[in-house]
Structures are given as C-alpha cells and as structure tokens.
Design an enzyme around this catalytic site. Sequence first.
Site, PDB file in Angstrom:
ATOM      1  N   LYS A 165       0.860  -1.184   0.000  1.00 58.78           N
ATOM      2  CA  LYS A 165       0.000   0.000   0.000  1.00 58.78           C
ATOM      3  C   LYS A 165       0.902   1.242   0.000  1.00 58.78           C
ATOM      4  CE  LYS A 165      -3.660  -2.665   0.982  1.00 58.78           C
ATOM      5  NZ  LYS A 165      -4.797  -2.901   0.119  1.00 58.78           N
ATOM      6  N   HIS A 284      -6.793 -13.493  -7.000  1.00 54.83           N
ATOM      7  CA  HIS A 284      -7.583 -12.542  -6.226  1.00 54.83           C
ATOM      8  C   HIS A 284      -9.016 -12.571  -6.735  1.00 54.83           C
ATOM      9  CE1 HIS A 284      -9.123  -8.818  -4.564  1.00 54.83           C
ATOM     10  NE2 HIS A 284      -8.141  -8.876  -3.698  1.00 54.83           N
TER      11      HIS A 284
END
EC number: 4.1.1.39
Length: 465
Positions: A165, A284
């Site tokens: 992130k 994902h």
Amino acid sequence: VGFKAGVKDYKLTYYTPNYETKDTDILAAFRVSPQPGVPPEEAGAAVAAESSTGTWTTVWTDGLTSLDRYKGRCYHIEPVAGEENQFIAYVAYPLDLFEEGSVTNMFTSIVGNVFGFKALRALRLEDLRIPPAYVKTFQGPPHGIQVERDKLNKYGRPLLGCTIKPKLGLSAKNYGRAVYECLRGGLDFTKDDENVNSQPFMRWRDRLLFCAEAIYKAQAETGEIKGHYLNATAGTCEEMMKRAVFARELGVPIVMHDYLTGGFTANTTLAHYCRDNGLLLHIHRAMHAVIDRQKNHGIHFRVLAKALRMSGGDHIHAGTVVGKLEGERDITLGFVDLLRDDFIEKDRSRGIYFTQDWVSLPGVIPVASGGIHVWHMPALTEIFGDDSVLQFGGGTLGHPWGNAPGAVANRVALEACVQARNEGRDLAREGNEIIREASKWSPELAAACEVWKEIKFEFPAMDTL
C-alpha cells in the site's frame, strides 16, 4: 401436426421427483424465491428447463433430439427454514450438456440465462456437485499445496504475505523498495494489489524488474525463498501472457490474476501456462461480492471457489472470519475445506449441500486478507491451520517504525502462535497471552501490539445459512 404450440407448464417435463441422480450428473442447489402465485415445483422446473434444453414453448425440432437424455431435471424441492416463500430446488444436469475442461461453458449453461427469469423474484446458486468424470477433464491448480511447500521449502506453518500500500500512486522504484523491506523483515510473500495492472505512474515491466531485484536481495540476506505476486491481469489475454512470460524470464516464483474480472477463459489459459513453466499462481477474487453477497440472489462464493479450483490457481482469497471483510466462521471453513481437501462430506450446517470428490485434483491454499493485524494471529492460526496464507497489508505497513519492523512483528507473532499450538496450548483461550509473552522478546511486536490494541471491525456477518 404431432404437437401443440403455446405456453406450457415446465413441471410436466422438468419436475421429476422420482429421478435417481447419476454419478455423472452435475448437481445444483438453487435458492428459489418464486413470484406470488407460482408454485415451487413450477419455479424449480423452470430453472431446470431454462438452464438446459427447454424454451418457453414446444418447438418442432424437439422431435429431432432425445429430451430424456439431455434435459435438466428438478428432482427435489424443500422449503428454506425460517424464510417465507423460499425454497431449495435441486437440479440434475446430464454431463453431455457441458464442454470438457471449460468452466466458462459450465457457468454459461447453469447460470447464464435463468437469473433474469420473470417467474422468479430472486434466484441464488448455493452449491454445485462436480462429478469425478467432469473434474477429470480439468487440469486444476498449476501446482497445489504440497508442491508449493516443496518449491518454497516452508513447512509446518501458515505462510505470511502483505499487500503493498498505497495500492496506487507509487513509482516502480519506491514500490520495489517497499517489497524488499517486507520480505527482508520476514514475510514469505508480498502482493500487487488487485487493481495494480499497468498504469501511467507505474508500468508493469518497470514494476516487475524492481520487484525481482527486491526478491533476490531479500533472498540473499535471509536465506529464505521469497516471492511477490506479480499481477499479470491485463486488458487482453495476449497482454496478460506477455506479463507472465516476462515474470518467468526473470525467474520469480509466482504471478497473480484477478479471476472474476479477468474471466475464466483467461484464468484457465494462464493456469495452463503456469503449470507448464513452473510458476505458482495467486488468485484474487475482485468483484466477488457483486455476485455473492446478496443472500437470496446471485452465486454463493463456495461455487466460485469450486470453479476456481477447476480453472486453476494455487492461492485464492477466502475471507478472514475476523477482519474487515465478510465471512461467517462455519461457512467460510466449509469452502476452505472445498478448496484444500480431496473429499468433502455433505454438511448443511456449513453450507455444503453435496458430497464433493475431487479425485486428486490439486488443492488451493486459502488466503486470509483484509483488516487483520498481530492480535488476530492466534485466531487466524487456529481457524485456518497450516495450509493458508495470512496477509497483512495495513497490518504490516502501518507499523510505526516502518515496513521491515512491521514484517518482523508479524513473523514473530506467527512463530509464537505455531510454537504455542505445537506445545498443546489453546490458541482460542490463551491467544492474547501468547502474543504478550512474545512481545517481551520483540520490540517490533510490542510496538505493533500497542498500535492495534483497540481496533475492531464490529459488524454482524451477512453470510449466514
């Protein structure tokens, strides 16, 4: 003329309560909410018809085929306990309706058309039984759990990951630096966020190069095998394969794909390439909640998970039970078993409607990710066991001292939990105590414990039976 046209009752042809299901049938459990005035048998039969051979009227070409051989059959209907006018309709499909080795075709047939049907207020596919005869037409995961452990040389504990992130906006060089720090600190994997593909601020080739550098540097320093899930998802299959090929040329161990937004055809293509070229494949599930979150309409995630095991992937995100994202414990563990085990017994209390035999198709490692931190480690270790990847994004990078200490804190917490479990201690009861003891020996863990001691995501789970 030998037949009458006109709108006909589906249940005359497609509701067959005496049908004995065959070992080769694909079985489906649908949660059906009929429109007022539509009997459940008619609704169930309509689903069976419209997802197999039927149409709304009799057509003369019906005489040129054997309906009895090819039609879907609604063979059982039961009311849903505690819900008004909701039913579980069980439908059996003959195997010949499906193309071998194509998840795409299976879904087009079973859920392609019926969900917009007027006679139903809502429809949800709760579970599928995939017969061994059909399972055997799929390659499945590129490698599976045991081969992955052997490739990584990591045994007897869950694996640790971290999503880098901020997910969008970093340059490739700084991104690679964050990857290096996390791996150096003790994580096994770092991860591209699902929406990191190839944007103006960071093109895919630059990212792959800097991440590969980070991996090799961290491996050299720690003596452990490291990986970064390089997201190969792209706008075309050709572009996706170009990225996967480049990853292989760099010699990295694993790539990644968003299997729902990318599509099953692309996913299966990539999975075949990964097996042929020794790459692990991390999956994902971006977009899954659009499909699976409504209780009475859509497709339950356990079906999407089964489909992924057939299409191919070595890891898949599967909820956390304890973090910020959806997941009720028994139901989550139900589909975690469907991903990992070879044979899973029917168990309605865990949402498993059918016994599933995967006949040695490799297993998939479930990934717990989303709003988890060091205080969750005992619960996660207990709930998911060794064959899992625990992914702490903010729970690593949010550490007050930086990424590497954040990684150290997670690794120390994990090793402490695994050791305590192996000594026979009860992680559910003594979890906080175990983490506190470990933090006496690790200033990094102590700092992490301080930061996250009060954070909770308290909402009731929606995914209930």
